[in-house]
Design a protein around this motif. Structure first.
Motif, PDB file in Angstrom:
ATOM      1  N   GLU A 177       0.850  -1.190   0.000  1.00 34.38           N
ATOM      2  CA  GLU A 177       0.000   0.000   0.000  1.00 34.38           C
ATOM      3  C   GLU A 177       0.882   1.235   0.000  1.00 34.38           C
ATOM      4  O   GLU A 177       1.755   1.378   0.845  1.00 34.38           O
ATOM      5  N   ILE A 178       0.650   2.093  -0.957  1.00 35.88           N
ATOM      6  CA  ILE A 178       1.429   3.327  -1.058  1.00 35.88           C
ATOM      7  C   ILE A 178       0.459   4.507  -0.955  1.00 35.88           C
ATOM      8  O   ILE A 178      -0.435   4.641  -1.799  1.00 35.88           O
ATOM      9  N   GLU A 179       0.616   5.290   0.100  1.00 34.95           N
ATOM     10  CA  GLU A 179      -0.235   6.473   0.322  1.00 34.95           C
ATOM     11  C   GLU A 179      -1.728   6.128   0.300  1.00 34.95           C
ATOM     12  O   GLU A 179      -2.536   6.916  -0.186  1.00 34.95           O
ATOM     13  N   THR A 180      -2.098   4.983   0.805  1.00 34.11           N
ATOM     14  CA  THR A 180      -3.513   4.599   0.729  1.00 34.11           C
ATOM     15  C   THR A 180      -4.316   5.107   1.928  1.00 34.11           C
ATOM     16  O   THR A 180      -5.546   5.197   1.851  1.00 34.11           O
ATOM     17  N   GLU A 181      -3.613   5.395   3.023  1.00 31.96           N
ATOM     18  CA  GLU A 181      -4.228   5.771   4.299  1.00 31.96           C
ATOM     19  C   GLU A 181      -5.438   6.710   4.145  1.00 31.96           C
ATOM     20  O   GLU A 181      -6.528   6.422   4.612  1.00 31.96           O
ATOM     21  N   ASP A 182      -5.208   7.837   3.427  1.00 33.05           N
ATOM     22  CA  ASP A 182      -6.277   8.826   3.294  1.00 33.05           C
ATOM     23  C   ASP A 182      -6.696   9.014   1.831  1.00 33.05           C
ATOM     24  O   ASP A 182      -7.279  10.025   1.465  1.00 33.05           O
ATOM     25  N   LYS A 185      -5.408  13.685  -3.148  1.00 33.83           N
ATOM     26  CA  LYS A 185      -5.154  12.583  -2.225  1.00 33.83           C
ATOM     27  C   LYS A 185      -5.244  11.255  -2.984  1.00 33.83           C
ATOM     28  O   LYS A 185      -6.292  10.608  -3.024  1.00 33.83           O
ATOM     29  N   ALA A 186      -4.111  10.885  -3.612  1.00 32.92           N
ATOM     30  CA  ALA A 186      -4.074   9.662  -4.409  1.00 32.92           C
ATOM     31  C   ALA A 186      -3.295   8.573  -3.671  1.00 32.92           C
ATOM     32  O   ALA A 186      -2.456   8.868  -2.820  1.00 32.92           O
ATOM     33  N   ALA A 224     -13.326   2.314   2.281  1.00 29.27           N
ATOM     34  CA  ALA A 224     -13.860   3.119   3.382  1.00 29.27           C
ATOM     35  C   ALA A 224     -13.657   4.609   3.102  1.00 29.27           C
ATOM     36  O   ALA A 224     -14.420   5.453   3.570  1.00 29.27           O
ATOM     37  N   LYS A 225     -12.596   4.949   2.358  1.00 27.28           N
ATOM     38  CA  LYS A 225     -12.273   6.347   2.077  1.00 27.28           C
ATOM     39  C   LYS A 225     -12.427   6.720   0.598  1.00 27.28           C
ATOM     40  O   LYS A 225     -12.887   7.811   0.272  1.00 27.28           O
ATOM     41  N   ALA A 226     -11.995   5.784  -0.263  1.00 28.95           N
ATOM     42  CA  ALA A 226     -11.849   6.142  -1.677  1.00 28.95           C
ATOM     43  C   ALA A 226     -13.189   6.375  -2.377  1.00 28.95           C
ATOM     44  O   ALA A 226     -14.148   5.635  -2.168  1.00 28.95           O
TER      45      ALA A 226
END
Ligand SMILES: Cc1ncc(C[n+]2csc(CCOP(=O)(O)OP(=O)(O)O)c2C)c(N)n1
Ligand code: SF4
Lengths: 381, 284
Positions: free
Chosen positions: A274-279, A307-308, A329-331
């Motif tokens: 996961e790369i920069e998936t947090e937000d 926010k990618a 949940a975010k995307a």
């Protein structure tokens, strides 16, 4: 603390890294038939294996025979592999099904090229994703891994062997031409720095052994042929002794176990990065060389205030569903770039169930998917 | 081992008692006789069960593997020899015996047969030739004689039938022989020779399928078929002395090729020992 031994660094081709990984994992048998763009794997194996204690290399008459020889070697106790590309992969499918049914561990590398048919021998593509999943007949689970750079070619080949041995099943490593023909500096891990898993052999006396018995993990121990445990191996649906059966309860028991031994361990099998998936509000889901383009695109999008994120699939099947669920949940948007008409976006959409917008980028012209192409779609939100 | 045990008692030692009998073969089928000769050959050679691997293809012949207490692998249609090659290369100490039908070995598996023979891999191939596809219900095989009738040749087989012996000879097998299930002792003898010989050995066993072949081709009963074998088969030495016109409906049986080239696995491992020795001496 003792200083860690410095790792050996080499400048290697993706295909070369596959061989390094296989040898580190304990592979001592290669049977194959040449085809572009996988041939280097075979050529390097031909040079290396005869110089290793007990290493066996054999060039077979075709891909059907290659798979037969590899499965035979596996039953005889070897860690065995073969490598091929599109048309050869098609020929291997029947014996791949046999390996699933007989629970013979082995690794099959398919370096994808453009298709259908002989298609585009030297051009990259990702057109064999669904063939890897459903190429052979019948209902069965399958483990399919991939790699997006040369170091990963090495690492994922080791992982492929470990999963094959752990779950007594064939494992497919799907690469694309870009990854397998890229030359990069890679590190060869030192002994002890990586896991090497070998199949469990029976500890009970031969008279007690049942080759397809239920166990806690669903994976029965497997002795090499000729070691004193005599049993029957067949592609026919069989009972716990390996003998053909048509009794409904025995059929169901076998099929349940073959599925369950994989299903139970999704957490171990489904690998992602996961790369920069947090937000991430826009998340790219990609694999193989395309994931590299996607990574760059994601960084560029972030610099532009979007926010990618990137969910890089290292396991393609069983599809890493829970990782996608987490992102959902975010995307608001999922971007799926692939070098095919949408073979993996089908899986993405299946899990998505209409929650986020799914944008696909599909190339089938033998060209790679570029970062700017992906960036453009990300920026559209 | 007692000297006065009967043939049946020998065979009973090699059957799987935990297998759910009865077997799948029709009464009067020749395949069981071939399996009997194989068991007695292995018994007389004194090879331990653990050192024997029986690899079989798909067909009635392919089912034989399930009944015998060796290491047994029932593979895919036509591919038995490729599995056998992988097994033999992985562990050259094993006695690998490959059981195939004529459809199995000559049609779908023809390419593997040629190359196993060319490679001279140390496997004993038994081709159970019943001139027909038995298991799938009597369609024509490459060994169906010209003119005979099958489910897929209702008007008679037009093309020539394959000569398994000539094929194996040409491809380079070390040992090539033919026997019939009527001439049981002779079949057992050549089977024993085949197993003993290094490199690739091929034994073609002519075995009648009255159910699928005989019924459609004037051999109504198993007895008719065995009488046919009795009448047509002649020892190859006698056959070679027959005038050309007398040879047409005769089938030579016996040993056709005996060569002594090292098996592929032998040559491979010798090469490898060379490399390992050189490396131990500090060479590259
Ligand atoms: C790939 C594939 N094609 C076709 C079949 C169907 N099939 C099963 S047995 C058989 C023929 C068997 O004939 P033969 O090899 O002569 O053996 P026999 O039954 O006569 O002993 C065929 C065509 C199959 N199992 N697999
Ligand atoms: S169908 Fe023919 S070959 Fe098959 S078991 Fe019956 S007699 Fe034998």
């Amino acid at each position: 603390m003792p200083r860690r031994k410095k790792r050996k660094e080499i400048f290697a081709l993706g295909n070369e890294a596959v061989v390094e990984g296989a040898l580190l994992a304990g592979c001592t048998f290669y049977g194959g038939y040449p085809i572009t763009p996988s041939s280097e794997i075979m050529e390097i194996m031909a040079a290396r294996l005869p110089k290793i204690d007990d290493g066996v290399f054999i060039q077979m008459e075709d891909e059907i025979a290659s798979m037969g020889a590899v499965v035979g070697a596996s039953l005889a106790g070897r860690k065995a592999m073969t490598a091929t590309s599109g048309p050869g992969f098609s020929l291997m499918q029947e014996n791949l099904g046999y390996a699933i049914m007989a629970e013979a561990p082995m690794v099959l590398v398919n370096v994808m090229r453009g298709g259908p048919s002989t298609g585009l021998p030297t051009c990259p593509a990702q057109g064999d994703v669904q063939q890897a999943r459903w190429g052979t007949h019948g209902d069965h689970p399958i483990i399919v891994l991939s790699a997006s750079n040369v170091q990963e070619c090495l690492d994922m080949t080791i992982t492929a062997f470990n999963m094959a041995e752990k779950y007594r099943t064939p494992v497919i490593l799907l690469l694309d031409e870009v990854t397998s023909h890229t030359r990069e500096k890679i590190e060869i891990p030192n002994e002890g720095e990586y896991e090497v898993f070998s199949r469990t052999v029976p500890s009970m006396p031969p008279e007690w052994y049942k080759p397809y018995e239920e166990t806690v993990r669903g994976v029965p121990p497997m002795p090499p042929i000729g070691s004193g445990y005599r049993f029957h191996v067949t592609g026919l649906t069989h009972d716990r002794n390996g003998f053909p059966t048509q009794r409904p309860e025995e059929i169901v028991e076998l099929m349940d176990r073959i599925h369950r031994k994989i299903d139970q361990f999704f957490y171990d099998i489904q690998l992602v990065e996961e790369i920069e998936t947090e937000d991430a509000e826009v998340c790219v889901i990609a694999y193989g060389s395309v994931a590299r383009s996607a990574e760059l695109a994601v960084h560029q999008a972030r610099e532009n205030g979007v926010k990618a994120g990137l969910l890089k699939l290292k396991t393609l099947f069983p599809y890493p569903r829970r990782h996608q669920e987490k992102i959902l949940a975010k995307a608001k948007t999922l971007v799926v770039p692939e070098m095919n008409m949408g073979q993996m976006s089908r899986e993405v959409k299946r899990v998505n169930m209409g929650r986020a917008a799914v944008r696909t980028i599909n190339r089938i012209d033998g060209q790679i998917v570029t970062p700017s192409e992906i960036l453009k779609v990300i920026m559209q939100g | 081992m007692s000297n006065n045990i009967t043939g049946n008692e020998v065979i009973h030692q090699y059957l799987r008692h935990n297998k759910k009998f009865p077997h799948v073969l029709c009464a009067g089928c020749g395949h069981g006789i071939v399996l009997g000769t194989l068991i007695r050959s292995i018994h007389s050679l004194g090879i331990p069960k653990d050192d024997v691997v029986v690899v079989a293809g798909i067909g009635c012949s392919g089912r034989l593997a399930v009944y015998v207490d060796f290491n047994t692998v029932h593979t895919t249609h036509g591919r038995a020899l490729s599995f056998a090659t992988g097994i033999k290369m992985s562990n050259p100490k094993l006695n690998v015996i490959c059981i195939m039908g004529d459809g199995d070995a000559l049609s779908i598996g023809g390419n593997h047969l040629i190359h196993a023979a060319r490679r001279n891999i140390g496997v004993t191939a038994l081709v159970l030739n019943n001139n027909i596809y038995g298991m799938t219900g009597g369609q024509s095989s490459p060994a169906t004689p010209e003119g005979s009738t099958t489910m897929t040749n209702p008007y008679g087989q037009l093309d020539k039938s394959f000569d398994t012996v000539e094929l194996a000879k040409g491809a380079g097998a070390n040992f090539v022989a033919r026997g019939t299930v009527f001439h049981v002792n002779k079949l057992e003898k050549i089977m024993t020779q085949a197993i003993e010989r290094p490199g690739f050995s091929l034994v073609e066993a002519i075995t009648p399928c009255h159910t699928q072949f005989g019924r459609k081709n004037k051999y109504k009963s198993p007895v008719d078929m065995y009488n046919w074998l009795k009448k047509t088969a002649v020892p190859v030495e006698r056959y070679n002395e027959l005038p050309e016109d007398k040879r047409a409906d005769r089938m030579p049986i016996g040993v056709f090729v005996e060569r002594d080239r090292a098996g592929f696995e032998e040559k491979y491992y010798a090469m490898q020992r060379g490399f390992l020795k050189a490396a131990a001496k500090g060479g590259k």
